[in-house]
Design a protein around this motif. Structure first.
Motif, mmCIF file in Angstrom:
data_model
loop_
_atom_site.group_PDB
_atom_site.id
_atom_site.type_symbol
_atom_site.label_atom_id
_atom_site.label_comp_id
_atom_site.label_asym_id
_atom_site.label_seq_id
_atom_site.Cartn_x
_atom_site.Cartn_y
_atom_site.Cartn_z
ATOM 1 N N ASN A 108 0.826 -1.202 0.000
ATOM 2 C CA ASN A 108 0.000 0.000 0.000
ATOM 3 C C ASN A 108 0.865 1.259 0.000
ATOM 4 O OD1 ASN A 108 -1.457 2.209 1.822
ATOM 5 N ND2 ASN A 108 -3.023 1.002 0.782
ATOM 6 N N GLY A 109 0.592 2.161 -0.925
ATOM 7 C CA GLY A 109 1.405 3.363 -1.070
ATOM 8 C C GLY A 109 1.350 4.273 0.139
ATOM 9 N N ALA A 110 0.170 4.391 0.764
ATOM 10 C CA ALA A 110 0.048 5.255 1.932
ATOM 11 C C ALA A 110 0.847 4.699 3.108
ATOM 12 C CB ALA A 110 -1.423 5.409 2.310
ATOM 13 N N VAL A 111 0.838 3.369 3.272
ATOM 14 C CA VAL A 111 1.623 2.739 4.331
ATOM 15 C C VAL A 111 3.108 3.007 4.112
ATOM 16 C CG1 VAL A 111 2.339 0.500 5.279
ATOM 17 C CG2 VAL A 111 -0.085 0.955 4.843
ATOM 18 N N LEU A 112 3.547 2.853 2.878
ATOM 19 C CA LEU A 112 4.955 3.057 2.543
ATOM 20 C C LEU A 112 5.380 4.508 2.763
ATOM 21 C CD1 LEU A 112 7.426 1.576 1.393
ATOM 22 C CD2 LEU A 112 6.651 2.243 -0.886
ATOM 23 N N MET A 113 4.582 5.453 2.286
ATOM 24 C CA MET A 113 4.929 6.863 2.424
ATOM 25 C C MET A 113 4.931 7.295 3.889
ATOM 26 S SD MET A 113 5.713 8.031 -0.511
ATOM 27 C CE MET A 113 5.655 9.787 -0.201
ATOM 28 N N ASP A 114 3.997 6.778 4.665
ATOM 29 C CA ASP A 114 3.955 7.127 6.085
ATOM 30 C C ASP A 114 5.205 6.618 6.808
ATOM 31 O OD1 ASP A 114 2.475 8.013 8.565
ATOM 32 O OD2 ASP A 114 2.657 5.876 9.014
ATOM 33 N N ALA A 115 5.644 5.402 6.446
ATOM 34 C CA ALA A 115 6.840 4.839 7.074
ATOM 35 C C ALA A 115 8.072 5.682 6.748
ATOM 36 C CB ALA A 115 7.039 3.399 6.625
ATOM 37 N N VAL A 116 8.179 6.093 5.498
ATOM 38 C CA VAL A 116 9.318 6.936 5.094
ATOM 39 C C VAL A 116 9.270 8.266 5.843
ATOM 40 C CG1 VAL A 116 10.346 8.175 3.161
ATOM 41 C CG2 VAL A 116 9.528 5.828 2.846
ATOM 42 N N ARG A 117 8.079 8.843 5.964
ATOM 43 C CA ARG A 117 7.925 10.112 6.690
ATOM 44 C C ARG A 117 8.360 9.976 8.144
ATOM 45 N NH1 ARG A 117 4.242 12.008 9.997
ATOM 46 N NH2 ARG A 117 2.846 10.229 9.657
ATOM 47 N N ARG A 118 8.128 8.794 8.726
ATOM 48 C CA ARG A 118 8.505 8.550 10.127
ATOM 49 C C ARG A 118 9.987 8.193 10.282
ATOM 50 N NH1 ARG A 118 3.973 6.458 13.637
ATOM 51 N NH2 ARG A 118 2.009 6.814 12.530
ATOM 52 N N GLY A 119 10.705 8.112 9.178
ATOM 53 C CA GLY A 119 12.141 7.860 9.247
ATOM 54 C C GLY A 119 12.534 6.398 9.214
ATOM 55 N N ALA A 120 11.612 5.506 8.841
ATOM 56 C CA ALA A 120 11.925 4.081 8.794
ATOM 57 C C ALA A 120 12.830 3.771 7.606
ATOM 58 C CB ALA A 120 10.646 3.261 8.693
ATOM 59 N N SER A 121 13.616 2.710 7.755
ATOM 60 C CA SER A 121 14.471 2.234 6.666
ATOM 61 C C SER A 121 13.699 1.187 5.882
ATOM 62 C CB SER A 121 15.766 1.640 7.231
ATOM 63 O OG SER A 121 16.548 1.094 6.185
ATOM 64 N N VAL A 122 13.089 1.603 4.782
ATOM 65 C CA VAL A 122 12.260 0.718 3.960
ATOM 66 C C VAL A 122 12.698 0.845 2.510
ATOM 67 C CG1 VAL A 122 9.935 0.097 3.246
ATOM 68 C CG2 VAL A 122 10.306 1.010 5.530
ATOM 69 N N THR A 123 12.949 -0.296 1.889
ATOM 70 C CA THR A 123 13.347 -0.332 0.482
ATOM 71 C C THR A 123 12.326 -1.134 -0.293
ATOM 72 O OG1 THR A 123 15.682 -0.241 1.082
ATOM 73 C CG2 THR A 123 15.150 -1.010 -1.149
ATOM 74 N N LEU A 124 11.918 -0.631 -1.448
ATOM 75 C CA LEU A 124 10.998 -1.332 -2.336
ATOM 76 C C LEU A 124 11.716 -1.621 -3.642
ATOM 77 C CD1 LEU A 124 8.121 -2.345 -3.011
ATOM 78 C CD2 LEU A 124 7.607 -0.022 -3.795
ATOM 79 N N THR A 125 11.743 -2.890 -4.055
ATOM 80 C CA THR A 125 12.465 -3.272 -5.266
ATOM 81 C C THR A 125 11.842 -4.521 -5.880
ATOM 82 O OG1 THR A 125 14.658 -3.851 -6.139
ATOM 83 C CG2 THR A 125 14.099 -4.700 -3.966
ATOM 84 N N SER A 126 12.133 -4.745 -7.133
ATOM 85 C CA SER A 126 11.771 -6.010 -7.785
ATOM 86 C C SER A 126 13.003 -6.878 -8.026
ATOM 87 C CB SER A 126 11.072 -5.728 -9.130
ATOM 88 O OG SER A 126 11.936 -4.991 -9.993
ATOM 89 N N ASP A 127 14.166 -6.406 -7.578
ATOM 90 C CA ASP A 127 15.445 -7.071 -7.827
ATOM 91 C C ASP A 127 15.681 -8.177 -6.791
ATOM 92 O OD1 ASP A 127 17.999 -7.835 -8.439
ATOM 93 O OD2 ASP A 127 18.873 -5.819 -8.288
ATOM 94 N N LEU A 128 15.769 -9.416 -7.252
ATOM 95 C CA LEU A 128 15.976 -10.553 -6.353
ATOM 96 C C LEU A 128 17.343 -10.547 -5.689
ATOM 97 C CD1 LEU A 128 14.281 -13.266 -8.565
ATOM 98 C CD2 LEU A 128 13.496 -12.516 -6.319
ATOM 99 N N ALA A 129 18.259 -9.719 -6.162
ATOM 100 C CA ALA A 129 19.568 -9.620 -5.515
ATOM 101 C C ALA A 129 19.445 -9.102 -4.085
ATOM 102 C CB ALA A 129 20.490 -8.704 -6.325
ATOM 103 N N ALA A 130 18.317 -8.475 -3.754
ATOM 104 C CA ALA A 130 18.113 -7.965 -2.395
ATOM 105 C C ALA A 130 18.073 -9.079 -1.358
ATOM 106 C CB ALA A 130 16.820 -7.152 -2.340
#
Length: 338
Positions: free
Chosen positions: A219-241
């Motif tokens: 969910n985009g709102a969940v993701l944006m809120d987490a970033v606003r709160r300073g969380a370390s969150v990465t979104l990717t489609s790369d399996l190297a993660a």
């Protein structure tokens, strides 16, 4: 004549293991969420989450055997969706804490169809001391909470699965230690589990990465809120993660209610299956988690859940301990009405 103990008996006594700590009614910690709803992990502060997880660990060690803090209290379990772990662990958890649970299926209640959700809430609050709902829509839980004077707990919705994450992070702490700064990599559909992992990143300081195909993001709102709160969150489609992850987590590609979209989802998620080969790419002491049920042949295979790095069944066990801890911290100050 008084005989002194022999050196042998002294040695034997000294080698006896220390007695485990057992709580008494007077030594219980103060409930940190007394009477409040738990609809999201973000309904707790980091300090409250810490108290719940500490209580869960204490319960797992058997330190609550002598106390029944929920004696005389009742919990209604509302199920729109089928359940093994949620139903069993909440029911057994209430029993072990001295309370009682009553299971109500959607066929019996008909949330929003046979009766308005608000009317169900107003009825239940007259009989029980808490409500747990495993429902299709997050909105249903908010409507229950808005109209019931007793606390409401989210046992799963389309948006979030917060009780699962309590058990997950208990399991992580047991195996890889403090979670702050640890790499928690979730691979698969950006569903309610992915959203709740992002919330836990906010609360714990874990480094959360969501690996999902384009078009299946959380969910985009969940993701944006987490970033606003300073969380370390990465979104990717790369399996190297996946490489070097401390925790690798997956969930089903096709949730209940998405069966008609199954063929498209299986095509989109090809390559995102957790296999033993993928587990060799995570950290040497890393672990694999899955909230279950597993759709073997899709998001994972039996050889992964049985792998030495798997803690899937420890995780399932911890649903009981974590939810008991939550129930205590939400309902532990309530008094029986009768």
């Amino acid at each position: 004549m008084t005989r002194s103990a022999s050196p042998k008996s002294k040695s034997k006594k000294a080698q006896q293991p220390p007695q485990p700590f057992l709580h008494t009614p007077d030594s219980l910690p103060a409930p940190v969420m007394a009477g409040r709803d738990f609809l999201s992990n973000l309904d707790t502060s980091p300090e409250e989450l810490r108290a719940i997880l500490d209580t869960a660990a204490s319960m797992k060690r058997g330190e609550w055997r002598n106390v029944k803090p929920l004696q005389g209290l009742s919990l209604a379990l509302l199920f729109e969706k089928a359940s093994l772990r949620t139903r069993t662990t909440f029911d057994v958890g209430m029993y072990q804490l001295g309370g009682h649970a009553i299971t109500l299926s959607n066929q019996e209640i008909g949330l929003g169809t046979r009766e308005r959700v608000s009317d169900v809430a107003r009825n239940l609050e007259r009989w029980v001391d808490g409500i747990m709902g495993r429902v299709y829509l997050q909105h249903t839980l908010h409507e229950l909470a808005d109209h019931a004077e007793v606390p409401v707990i989210n046992g799963l919705s389309d948006m979030l699965h917060p009780v699962q994450l309590l058990a997950d992070y208990q399991t992580i702490e047991e195996t890889v230690g403090p979670v702050q700064g640890k790499r928690v990599v979730y691979i698969g559909d950006g569903n309610n589990l992915a959203n709740s992992h992002i919330h836990m990143g906010v609360l714990t300081g874990a480094d959360v990465t969501i690996v999902t195909p384009v078009g299946f993001e959380p969910n985009g709102a969940v993701l944006m809120d987490a970033v606003r709160r300073g969380a370390s969150v990465t979104l990717t489609s790369d399996l190297a993660a996946v490489d070097g992850a401390d925790v690798l987590y997956t969930d089903v590609w096709i949730s209940m209610g998405q069966e008609e979209d199954g063929a498209r989802r299986r095509r989109a998620f090809q390559g995102y299956q957790v296999t033993p080969q993928m587990l060799e790419r995570i950290a040497p002491q890393g672990i694999f988690l899955h909230c279950l049920p597993a759709h073997y042949g899709e998001e994972t295979v039996p050889e992964a859940t049985e792998h030495p790095k798997s803690r899937v069944f420890d995780q399932a066990e911890n649903r009981l301990h974590a939810q008991k801890a939550l129930l205590y911290h939400v309902m532990g100050q309530m008094k029986p009405r009768w």
